[in-house]
Design a protein around this motif. Structure first.
Motif, PDB file in Angstrom:
ATOM      1  N   MET A 145      84.244 -27.201 -14.531  1.00  0.00           N
ATOM      2  CA  MET A 145      83.801 -27.343 -13.137  1.00  0.00           C
ATOM      3  C   MET A 145      85.018 -27.328 -12.230  1.00  0.00           C
ATOM      4  O   MET A 145      86.092 -27.803 -12.624  1.00  0.00           O
ATOM      5  N   VAL A 178      72.661 -30.918  -4.222  1.00  0.00           N
ATOM      6  CA  VAL A 178      73.575 -32.049  -3.986  1.00  0.00           C
ATOM      7  C   VAL A 178      73.027 -32.931  -2.867  1.00  0.00           C
ATOM      8  O   VAL A 178      73.079 -32.585  -1.690  1.00  0.00           O
ATOM      9  N   ASN A 192      77.718 -37.588  -6.033  1.00  0.00           N
ATOM     10  CA  ASN A 192      79.125 -37.752  -6.367  1.00  0.00           C
ATOM     11  C   ASN A 192      79.585 -39.200  -6.471  1.00  0.00           C
ATOM     12  O   ASN A 192      80.737 -39.444  -6.801  1.00  0.00           O
ATOM     13  N   ARG A 207      76.426 -25.794  -6.978  1.00  0.00           N
ATOM     14  CA  ARG A 207      76.163 -27.123  -6.418  1.00  0.00           C
ATOM     15  C   ARG A 207      75.996 -26.987  -4.909  1.00  0.00           C
ATOM     16  O   ARG A 207      76.972 -26.819  -4.191  1.00  0.00           O
ATOM     17  N   VAL A 208      74.760 -27.020  -4.459  1.00  0.00           N
ATOM     18  CA  VAL A 208      74.481 -26.715  -3.053  1.00  0.00           C
ATOM     19  C   VAL A 208      73.911 -27.948  -2.354  1.00  0.00           C
ATOM     20  O   VAL A 208      72.879 -28.484  -2.766  1.00  0.00           O
ATOM     21  N   GLY A 209      74.609 -28.395  -1.301  1.00  0.00           N
ATOM     22  CA  GLY A 209      74.169 -29.561  -0.545  1.00  0.00           C
ATOM     23  C   GLY A 209      73.656 -29.192   0.834  1.00  0.00           C
ATOM     24  O   GLY A 209      72.463 -29.035   1.057  1.00  0.00           O
ATOM     25  N   SER A 210      74.583 -29.013   1.776  1.00  0.00           N
ATOM     26  CA  SER A 210      74.192 -28.861   3.182  1.00  0.00           C
ATOM     27  C   SER A 210      73.317 -27.638   3.450  1.00  0.00           C
ATOM     28  O   SER A 210      72.437 -27.693   4.314  1.00  0.00           O
ATOM     29  N   ARG A 253      75.365 -33.151   6.363  1.00  0.00           N
ATOM     30  CA  ARG A 253      75.417 -34.569   6.012  1.00  0.00           C
ATOM     31  C   ARG A 253      75.889 -35.378   7.223  1.00  0.00           C
ATOM     32  O   ARG A 253      76.811 -34.972   7.899  1.00  0.00           O
ATOM     33  N   MET A 297      79.524 -23.661  -3.842  1.00  0.00           N
ATOM     34  CA  MET A 297      78.834 -24.650  -3.023  1.00  0.00           C
ATOM     35  C   MET A 297      78.120 -23.896  -1.892  1.00  0.00           C
ATOM     36  O   MET A 297      77.954 -22.679  -1.975  1.00  0.00           O
ATOM     37  N   SER A 298      77.713 -24.606  -0.843  1.00  0.00           N
ATOM     38  CA  SER A 298      76.900 -23.969   0.203  1.00  0.00           C
ATOM     39  C   SER A 298      77.514 -22.677   0.749  1.00  0.00           C
ATOM     40  O   SER A 298      76.809 -21.701   0.966  1.00  0.00           O
ATOM     41  N   ILE A 335      78.804 -35.374 -10.120  1.00  0.00           N
ATOM     42  CA  ILE A 335      79.763 -34.332  -9.738  1.00  0.00           C
ATOM     43  C   ILE A 335      80.988 -34.906  -9.043  1.00  0.00           C
ATOM     44  O   ILE A 335      81.825 -34.159  -8.549  1.00  0.00           O
ATOM     45  N   ILE A 351      86.314 -27.481  -7.778  1.00  0.00           N
ATOM     46  CA  ILE A 351      86.068 -27.543  -6.334  1.00  0.00           C
ATOM     47  C   ILE A 351      87.303 -26.928  -5.671  1.00  0.00           C
ATOM     48  O   ILE A 351      88.323 -27.605  -5.546  1.00  0.00           O
ATOM     49  N   LYS A 397      73.832 -36.166  -2.076  1.00  0.00           N
ATOM     50  CA  LYS A 397      74.650 -37.279  -1.557  1.00  0.00           C
ATOM     51  C   LYS A 397      74.507 -37.408  -0.041  1.00  0.00           C
ATOM     52  O   LYS A 397      74.454 -36.397   0.665  1.00  0.00           O
TER      53      LYS A 397
END
Ligand SMILES: *Cc1c(COP(=O)(O)O)cnc(C)c1O
Length: 218
Positions: A158, A30, A53, A206-209, A215, A190-191, A77, A160, A32
């Motif tokens: 999906m 992810v 997103n 869905r892995v971002g940070s 972020r 997620m993370s 997403i 959240i 973003k």
């Protein structure tokens, strides 16, 4: 070890611990809000599946990345408005956030028009949060039926979970719903909780940070 290698190793370990093949789990990176150099580093390491997103934000960076890197698979997403559906279909490869019949119908229309038949997921608001996108749990089966009637390439569900909740019951709810609907795909985790999600059957995390760093919305 790079952050990407670390996340991949953790995904592999979580899958093995659950008696699943690591290849059953797709890492959606992810990107973003992340600085472009961090995203480019992950692309340069060979990763190709990313999530954004916002349609507008994705439009500002992914066409250029596609010119430099082959095989990118971009997942939407975040919430989709009907006036952004055409742009989303042109820009993305997978739409994970179908949450109402109106969007499903618009997607079917645009996909027929453009010949781009993207895989989609239905987003479920498992925590029944007023401010969060996603269809209600008890409306999921009807929306799934509508997507199928429209001929959409529906792959899964999906969710959240609410930030303050234990995610496990939400993952379980989503897995049960998907099973009842005969859908193989489960985008959850997620993370902070992707290993738990994998234990409960996630096919897409869905892995971002944890991958790119925190972020900075400043
Ligand atoms: C931002 C975002 C993520 C990633 O969150 P992290 O906690 O940074 O891993 C995953 N899914 C959705 C829908 C998001 O908007």
């Amino acid at each position: 070890m790079s952050a990407l290698a670390d996340i991949r190793a953790r995904i592999g370990a979580a899958a093995s611990a659950a008696g699943r093949a690591p290849a059953e789990v797709t890492l959606v990176a992810v990107s973003k809000v992340q600085p472009l150099d961090r995203v480019e580093a992950v692309l340069a390491e060979g990763h190709r599946v990313f999530g954004e997103n916002r349609v507008q934000e994705a439009a500002s960076k992914w066409p250029a990345f596609r010119e430099c890197f082959d095989g990118i698979e971009l997942h939407l997403i975040g919430p989709l408005q009907s006036n952004k559906v055409r742009q989303a279909v042109e820009l993305f490869d997978v739409i994970q956030s179908v949450d109402r019949a109106k969007i499903a119908r618009r997607l079917a229309e645009i996909m027929a028009e453009t010949g781009r038949h993207l895989p989609v997921f239905v987003q479920v608001n498992t925590g029944a949060e007023a401010q969060k996108a996603g269809c209600a749990v008890d409306e999921t089966e009807a929306l799934v039926a509508e997507c199928r009637a429209l001929g959409l390439d529906l792959r899964g569900l999906m969710c959240i979970p609410p930030l303050e909740d234990d995610p496990a019951p939400h993952f379980e709810r989503l897995a049960r719903l998907a099973e009842r609907c005969g859908l193989p795909g489960l985008s959850m985790g997620m993370s902070g909780d992707f290993e738990q999600a994998i234990a409960q059957g996630a096919t897409h995390v869905r892995v971002g940070s944890a991958l790119f760093g925190a972020r900075d919305y400043g």
